[in-house]
Structures are given as structure tokens and as C-alpha cells.
Write a protein that holds these residues in place. Sequence first.
Motif, PDB file in Angstrom:
ATOM      1  N   ARG A 116       0.847  -1.187   0.000  1.00  0.00           N
ATOM      2  CA  ARG A 116       0.000   0.000   0.000  1.00  0.00           C
ATOM      3  C   ARG A 116       0.883   1.238   0.000  1.00  0.00           C
ATOM      4  NH1 ARG A 116      -0.625  -2.674   4.722  1.00  0.00           N
ATOM      5  NH2 ARG A 116      -2.691  -3.408   4.105  1.00  0.00           N
ATOM      6  N   SER A 117       0.270   2.383  -0.228  1.00  0.00           N
ATOM      7  CA  SER A 117       0.994   3.653  -0.199  1.00  0.00           C
ATOM      8  C   SER A 117       0.958   4.238   1.208  1.00  0.00           C
ATOM      9  CB  SER A 117       0.357   4.645  -1.182  1.00  0.00           C
ATOM     10  OG  SER A 117       0.438   4.158  -2.504  1.00  0.00           O
ATOM     11  N   LEU A 155       4.044  -1.296   4.335  1.00  0.00           N
ATOM     12  CA  LEU A 155       3.928  -0.652   3.026  1.00  0.00           C
ATOM     13  C   LEU A 155       4.546  -1.504   1.924  1.00  0.00           C
ATOM     14  CD1 LEU A 155       4.788   3.043   3.980  1.00  0.00           C
ATOM     15  CD2 LEU A 155       2.545   1.922   3.871  1.00  0.00           C
ATOM     16  N   TRP A 156       5.755  -1.974   2.138  1.00  0.00           N
ATOM     17  CA  TRP A 156       6.393  -2.832   1.136  1.00  0.00           C
ATOM     18  C   TRP A 156       7.443  -3.714   1.809  1.00  0.00           C
ATOM     19  CZ3 TRP A 156      11.644  -2.159   0.769  1.00  0.00           C
ATOM     20  CH2 TRP A 156      12.159  -0.894   1.039  1.00  0.00           C
ATOM     21  N   THR A 200       8.199   3.276  -1.831  1.00  0.00           N
ATOM     22  CA  THR A 200       7.552   2.178  -2.556  1.00  0.00           C
ATOM     23  C   THR A 200       8.423   0.940  -2.710  1.00  0.00           C
ATOM     24  OG1 THR A 200       8.330   2.930  -4.735  1.00  0.00           O
ATOM     25  CG2 THR A 200       6.249   3.869  -3.908  1.00  0.00           C
ATOM     26  N   GLY A 201       9.735   1.057  -2.490  1.00  0.00           N
ATOM     27  CA  GLY A 201      10.634  -0.071  -2.713  1.00  0.00           C
ATOM     28  C   GLY A 201      11.006  -0.274  -4.169  1.00  0.00           C
ATOM     29  N   GLU A 202      10.524   0.602  -5.052  1.00  0.00           N
ATOM     30  CA  GLU A 202      10.858   0.494  -6.478  1.00  0.00           C
ATOM     31  C   GLU A 202      12.372   0.553  -6.664  1.00  0.00           C
ATOM     32  OE1 GLU A 202      10.475   3.314 -10.471  1.00  0.00           O
ATOM     33  OE2 GLU A 202       9.307   3.765  -8.666  1.00  0.00           O
ATOM     34  N   ARG A 203      12.924  -0.382  -7.454  1.00  0.00           N
ATOM     35  CA  ARG A 203      14.371  -0.471  -7.631  1.00  0.00           C
ATOM     36  C   ARG A 203      14.842   0.492  -8.718  1.00  0.00           C
ATOM     37  NH1 ARG A 203      14.727  -5.455  -8.057  1.00  0.00           N
ATOM     38  NH2 ARG A 203      15.744  -6.077  -6.109  1.00  0.00           N
TER      39      ARG A 203
END
Length: 441
Positions: free
Chosen positions: A5-6, A48-49, A86-89
Motif C-alpha cells: 500500500r501507499s 507498506l512494502w 515504494t521499494g521500487e528499484r
Amino acid sequence: MTLHRSPRALPNGASTEDWPGFLGVRGEPVSRETMLLRDFGPTGPRLLWELAKGTGYSSPSIQGAYLVYMHRVGSEEVVECLKPSTGERYWNYRYATDFEDRYGYNNGPRSSPVINEGRVYTYGAQGKLHCLTLQTGQLVWKRDIATEFSVPQDFFGVATTPVIVGSLLILNVGAPGGPEVAAFDKRTGRMRWAAGDQWGASYATPVTARVHGRQRLFVLAGAESSPPSGGLLSIDPTDGKLDFRFPWRSRSYESVNASCPVVTGDRVLVSASYRTGAALLRVDEDGGYSKLWENSDFDLHWTTAVYHKGHFYAFSGRNEPDAKLTCVNAETGQTVWSEALEWRETVQLQGTSRQIYASPYRGNLLKVDGAFLALGEHGHLLWLDLSPDGPKILSRSRLFLARETWSPPVISRGLLYVSQNSRSIDPPTGPRLLCYDLRAD
């Protein structure tokens, strides 16, 4: 990576800060974040992540829109760069390793990344030092410190984190015959000065502080050595000149110096486990020191004490059964109280409910937002009110049930980051880096 989730929006007026290296901006377990969630509720803070991770005990470091984390996957140490919310790489950087922990705990990196002026510095378990660009992960320079300086592998490998002072990157090298500590140009990797020739490297990270108007570097050195040796070094970080050395290490061969020095005013606290305890020094204006007191019961294994209103607080004790949350009077060195926080809780083990005794054991404290956040070594998260009158649990949650939760918690912009370093029993999951929403409603 799994995004759940955000995060909530940051509350109006909340104070936030980066966490660019081990123990944050100031190199101590203290954060200036405010307006954090105090009541975890029955289900705990919102996850969240999560990032499925390999082995290691590193904590993440955060600056702006970048989170950098180290772990080991297979035969490689991996530096991950992620978006904190967000954990986006963004990128990862990998290099080979064949490190093996001689005691079988974990074969991954222990040191935390350091972020500074658009670059990332990492120090792996085998003493491999890398400088990468923050935005792209491109290699700028690297040095194999262990090979270059003939540093033998310590019990648990390299755990100390570099520190940045101006244009210098400073390391507790611990080479036989010296240097004990060395400074490198952070832009090029070229060595600028070397200091000391007696004590090996410890697992503690050096600390910088201004004392009597002068910047000083305090290094708790010494780990594997025969006969056992080590202690506190006070160094001028501009040129490596040694002010003094104060011997402080267990007499046991198989021991560690892993707790970071705590500087408050002109006083420095050092502590070690394995029947050693704590000592408080007063630094003189001429660069010498005087010992004010010792307390054999304030024996910190790897956690770092927090100073608050005339007292030191920390989880002391070498092993889980003898771990206690302890308060020590900073003026006298007397133990005010020492309590093993315990409670009963229900866990699910292979589909069956069981009652167990739980505790933070050898946890980590973080002073933040007018209270203390504690991360227990089995995955419990607690808000505590600590004073000379005793500890009071304000809120408590179990994030997971896994041993070796030894990496300090990280808070930045109202988000909490926790390293789960071993397999969890409840819920049944593998090791993960977890991000929780600690922003107040």
C-alpha cells in the motif's frame, strides 16, 4: 519486491530528516522526526512494502529519494538502490564474495552504506570498499582494504561502517602493525593519513564530535587478538594525530567491541560485553583524559546506549537470558534500575496456537518524538517511556517472530525500516527488508 500500500501523507508540521549512514545523521540512536504513530493497535503498524533479501545484518541508509541497502545473494554482495516510499528499484551493483562467518551465523555484509554528496560508500564483509554514484550505481573507485593492508578475517568479518568528515572517508582498518585507522580521499580513494599501530579493527563504527571546540574522532578498536587488546582511540580527524588511547576490551579471546562510543559534552561512554562493562571518560582540553567511573553491569553487546536527561539507557547483557533494559546515572555511574521486560503472547506454530514468553532481549533503542522506540531481537516493536522511575510500555506489536533482528531500526520521513535477518516463524516468511508507515493519522 512486494508493494502492499501507499503511505499516509505526512502530517502538517512534521519534522523529518535523512538517515545517510549507520545510526543516522549524528551517528547516535537519536532522531528529530516528529508526529509519529504512537498507538500500533491490534494489528501493528501498516506494512507498506517488503523486499525479499539474502543474508546480512546491514541497515538501510536514506537520502532524499534514495534508499541504499546491502545484502548477499548467492556468491555476490549486492548493493540495492530503492525508492524509500515504494521499494521500487533504481539500480543494483554486485560483486563476488566467498566470505564465510567462522561461527556460522551469517555470511552477508554487516556494515551499512554511507550516502554523501551524490555518492554511496559501502564496506563489505571481506573488507571490499566501493564508491558508487547515487543516481546510477556506476563504480567511481574501489579498494580491497583487507588484501592491501593484510588484515586477517575477524571472527565475524567486517562490521564497522565508514564515516565521512569533510573530504575524508575514515575507516577502522585494524591492520597488524598499523594502520589502526586510516583516512581516504572520498572522491578518489587515495589514502590521506594513517593512525595507530597496536589494535585491530572492532565491529563498532567510529563517532565524530566537537569537544572543547575541536572536532574529534572516537574509535572503539580491538576484536580478535592474542593476547586480547583494544579500547578507545581519540584522533584528530584532519591529520590522524592520536590524542590518547584508553584500553577497554574483554580479557576473553573470543569477544567483540561492537557498541559505538557515546559522546555528550566532554564525556565519552564506552561499553563492551563478555564480563567487561562500561566506563565514562572526561576528555581534557589538552587532549588527555580522566576516567570518571566504571560499571561492570552495563555491558552492551552490539547495541549503542542513548543519553537522556542525565542518564544512559540501553539493553545490556551478553546473551538473551541475561538481557535487561538498564538505566545508569551518567554522573555517578550507578545503576538506577535494570529490568527484563517480559510478557506472554500467542503465536501460531504449524497451525497450532501456543503461548510463549516474549521480550525485546538484546534490542536496539531509538530516541525519537519525545519517547523511545525499541526494536527487539525477535521482531517486537515497542514505544517506551524511560525515566529514572522505571520503564513504561506505551504500545507494543510483533512485526514477525525471527531471531537475529540485530540491525538498528531506521526512521526517515515518518517511515520505519526494519531488517528481518532470519526466517520468521509467525508469520512464516524468509528474510526481508520491511517498510512500515509510522506517520500519525
